[in-house]
Design an enzyme around this catalytic site. Sequence first.
Site, mmCIF file in Angstrom:
data_model
loop_
_atom_site.group_PDB
_atom_site.id
_atom_site.type_symbol
_atom_site.label_atom_id
_atom_site.label_comp_id
_atom_site.label_asym_id
_atom_site.label_seq_id
_atom_site.Cartn_x
_atom_site.Cartn_y
_atom_site.Cartn_z
ATOM 1 N N TRP A 35 0.986 -1.272 0.056
ATOM 2 C CA TRP A 35 -0.141 -0.058 0.039
ATOM 3 C C TRP A 35 0.727 1.168 0.114
ATOM 4 O O TRP A 35 2.128 1.145 0.602
ATOM 5 C CB TRP A 35 -1.041 0.044 1.084
ATOM 6 N N GLU A 78 7.590 8.114 13.784
ATOM 7 C CA GLU A 78 8.037 7.590 12.488
ATOM 8 C C GLU A 78 8.915 8.255 11.561
ATOM 9 O O GLU A 78 9.799 7.717 10.780
ATOM 10 C CB GLU A 78 6.618 7.495 11.839
ATOM 11 N N GLU A 113 8.963 1.158 6.190
ATOM 12 C CA GLU A 113 8.889 2.288 7.284
ATOM 13 C C GLU A 113 8.514 3.453 6.905
ATOM 14 O O GLU A 113 7.750 4.432 7.324
ATOM 15 C CB GLU A 113 9.936 2.153 8.298
ATOM 16 N N HIS A 116 5.138 5.113 6.466
ATOM 17 C CA HIS A 116 4.374 5.292 8.004
ATOM 18 C C HIS A 116 4.196 6.819 8.376
ATOM 19 O O HIS A 116 3.142 7.538 8.426
ATOM 20 C CB HIS A 116 4.946 4.632 9.092
ATOM 21 N N GLU A 166 9.189 -3.257 17.663
ATOM 22 C CA GLU A 166 8.157 -3.363 16.483
ATOM 23 C C GLU A 166 6.731 -3.920 17.070
ATOM 24 O O GLU A 166 5.605 -3.567 16.613
ATOM 25 C CB GLU A 166 8.755 -4.489 15.510
ATOM 26 N N THR A 169 4.936 -0.924 18.664
ATOM 27 C CA THR A 169 4.426 -0.019 17.655
ATOM 28 C C THR A 169 3.199 -0.626 17.085
ATOM 29 O O THR A 169 2.243 -0.025 16.740
ATOM 30 C CB THR A 169 5.323 0.570 16.611
ATOM 31 N N ASP A 198 2.003 -3.534 9.098
ATOM 32 C CA ASP A 198 3.407 -3.676 8.468
ATOM 33 C C ASP A 198 4.068 -3.810 10.115
ATOM 34 O O ASP A 198 5.040 -4.567 9.977
ATOM 35 C CB ASP A 198 3.993 -2.088 8.272
ATOM 36 N N GLU A 199 3.893 -3.042 10.955
ATOM 37 C CA GLU A 199 4.649 -3.379 12.293
ATOM 38 C C GLU A 199 4.739 -4.812 12.641
ATOM 39 O O GLU A 199 5.639 -5.328 13.236
ATOM 40 C CB GLU A 199 4.183 -2.457 13.283
ATOM 41 N N HIS A 202 6.899 -6.825 10.881
ATOM 42 C CA HIS A 202 8.366 -6.645 11.292
ATOM 43 C C HIS A 202 8.716 -7.472 12.410
ATOM 44 O O HIS A 202 9.816 -7.918 12.565
ATOM 45 C CB HIS A 202 8.646 -5.029 11.330
HETATM 46 FE FE LIG Z 1 6.688 2.204 11.609
HETATM 47 FE FE LIG Z 2 8.279 -0.111 12.756
#
Ligand SMILES: [Fe+2]
Ligand SMILES: [Fe+2]
Length: 328
Positions: A35, A78, A113, A116, A166, A169, A198-199, A202
């Site tokens: 995205w 971020e 990242e 973000h 991670e 977050t 996403d986090e 990760h």
């Molecule tokens: Fe992030």
């Molecule tokens: Fe992150």
Amino acid sequence: MITAPTASRIEVIRWMEDFVGEKLSEFLKSVEDSWQPADLLPDSTLDNFFDELKDLRERARDLSYDLLAVLVGDTITEEALPTYESWLMTIDGLPQDPNGPWMKWNRSWTAEENRHGDALNRYLFLSGRINMREMEASTQYLLADGFDLQTDNDPYRSFVYTSFQETATNISHRRVAQIAKKQGDNMLAKLCGHVAADEARHAKAYKAFVSKIFEADPNEMMLAFEDMMRKKIVMPAHYMRELGVDLGKTFGHFTDAAQRIGVYTSADYTDILDGLIKEWKIEGLTGLNEAGERARDYVMALPNRLKRVADRMRVPSLEYKFRWIADR
Ligand SMILES: [Fe+2]
Ligand SMILES: [Fe+2]
């Protein structure tokens, strides 16, 4: 305790190269499959842009003060991504071959990242509720001030840190999404949900790195885990400040707001630790010497100790007036 990179650590990191390459394709997405912030925000090339913007601003009007404060703090965190990338590059023993899996990991992680901060920043700009200049000054401060994670450039300590961070977050962006939804802003909820997802990927990858190190070097990995937990995991934005405010002072107010609205609390810290203990199967770990056993005992007992401390802590009630949030 500062540990020089030992031959065995360097060997373990090299031995992990294929594994990291696999995790790279498992836990990071290609650009084509990713995205982008533009997918989640009004498109300024379209005629309906101003209508969409009006709707966005109307929804943002109903967001609570604490939620906005947390959003700005998260955004600044971020946006300080250059600090995190350069920190990753200073980890001892990572092979510097630009085509090797470790460097590819660092670059691709950074590339994910970077979306973000872009997405959150653009939302806040459009919302009409933020003093952008004040927020930008805080970002510049945070980048210039850096951070002190106490990982000593050690790969073992560093990946305990990233596993923890991670996950933290993921929790905080997910909670912001839930609260935004409750307060009627589905666009913001969706945006924060995408960041949180996403986090989560990760976090899974970094936890897998540590599991792999536990396979090869359980005793040293255990000692590194213990050392990080004794020092406590600090948030990467712990030096956050505003114009005219002392180093780290704004960060305290930001975490107070996050506690108050339940975005990230001391109970979350303990839950993350609990999760890591289970993930890395600390209880059944073998191959430890006496120091390793002691380290394991310390870490195993820590969640209960932290829970007792958290029970005694009061949620801060005093609201602070952030320079970031526009007066109307
Ligand atoms: Fe992030
Ligand atoms: Fe992150």
